[in-house]
Structure formats: C-alpha cells, structure tokens
Design a protein around this motif. Sequence first.
Motif, short mmCIF file in Angstrom:
data_model
loop_
_atom_site.label_atom_id
_atom_site.label_comp_id
_atom_site.label_asym_id
_atom_site.label_seq_id
_atom_site.Cartn_x
_atom_site.Cartn_y
_atom_site.Cartn_z
N ARG A 59 0.84 -1.20 0.00
CA ARG A 59 0.00 0.00 0.00
C ARG A 59 0.88 1.26 0.00
N GLU A 63 0.94 3.96 -2.96
CA GLU A 63 0.60 5.34 -2.65
C GLU A 63 1.71 6.28 -3.11
N GLU A 67 1.30 9.23 -5.73
CA GLU A 67 1.66 10.61 -5.39
C GLU A 67 2.58 11.20 -6.45
#
Length: 234
Positions: A59, A63, A67
């Motif tokens: 995760r 992420e 980003e």
Amino acid sequence: MGILSRFKDIMAANINAALDKVEDPEKMVDQYLRDLNSELGSVKAETAAVMAEETRAKRAYEEALEEADKYQKYAEKAVRAGNDADARVFLQQKSTAASKVQGLKNAYEQASANATKMRQMHDKLTSDIRELNAKKEAIKAKVAVAKTQEHINQIGSTVSTSANRQSAMQKLDELEDRIDKRLDTANAMAELNESSKEPSLDDLKMKYDLKSDAYSDVDDELAALKKQMGQEQN
C-alpha cells in the motif's frame, strides 16, 4: 525474522524419514503430531504478521507511485496553463515522492518474498499434519504387527531343537513306563494281600450253611426220582 531461519529445515522435513529414525514410532507419532501442531500455531501467527506487513508495504509503495504520478499531472496542467513557476513546484514534489518509490518498492518486494516463504511453510506443515493424521492408524497397526512378529520370533528362538524335543519325549515315555510298572506292582500286592487274609467267622459259617442247604436239596431230589422210577417199574 527468527522463524524464517527455520524455513529450510521445515521445508526439508520428511515425515517418513523422521519416523524411521525413532526407536518407538507408535509413541513418537503422537509426539510428532503435537510438535507439528505447535509449530503450525507459531507459523500461522508469523504468517499472518508477514502477510499484513506485505499488505502495508504494498500500500505504501502504491501510494508513493500515485503521489508521484499526481504531481506529474499537476505539473502538466500548470504548463498548459502557462504557469511555469507552479509547474516547477509540482515537479519538485514529484521528485521528492519519486525518491521514496524505490525504497518502498524494495521493502515491498522483501515483504512479499517473506510472505511467500511463510505461506509455503504454513502449507507444508498443514500438508504434513494432514498426511500424518491419515497415516497415524496405519502406522500404529504396522507397529503392532511388527511387535507381534518380534514376540513370535522371540518365542521361537527359545523353543527346544528337534533333537532336544525327541529326547524330552523319550524321557516322558520312560517315566510313564516306570509309573505303569509301579501301578502293576501295587495292584499285584493288593491282590496277594486280599487272598492271604484269614476268613472271618461269618464267612466260614456262610460257607458251610450254603453247602448244607445245597446237599439237602440234592438228596431230596434224588429220593423223589427213585420213588418215581419204582412206581413206573411196578
């Protein structure tokens, strides 16, 4: 992680080989099952923890990718809007996010490898326990048969040889002959003792009473016969 250091040993474990090495498989099979179940409990807990770590690392990595991609898109929008200064800010943020990606990727790959090993270890132990449970009764039955055969062999080794058995039977026959002779001798002695006893007074009286009665009957019959014959001649 400590349990991963036992991964190779657990994966290389062989139930049949382990049972072959113990002195009493019948007793050790239950102990081995208890050990496997205890090990499985630890492996389950560790596997769950490693899988959770894999999920967290994945995760975080995803992420970081999202980003970096997000700042890339913002920079593109700023350029299209003619705002180079804003685009430059977004590109700096993208560079900062991208610098995290590689580290998070490495962490995720290591967590994924650990989780794979733990799942393999868990599946191996589960399979071993299932296999051993299936073989448990068969193993005990085989051990019982083996013990019975060993007992029979032990009894057979203590039995006398054929020559010794024949000698024992011959001695029994000789003993039986001696017993028969003693019995015959005892019966003969009893017969002699019976014949040599003095007759009692009652025995003597009965002897002569019987003879007297017998003579009287004969005399009476003879007289009757003579009388009958005399009458027939007249």
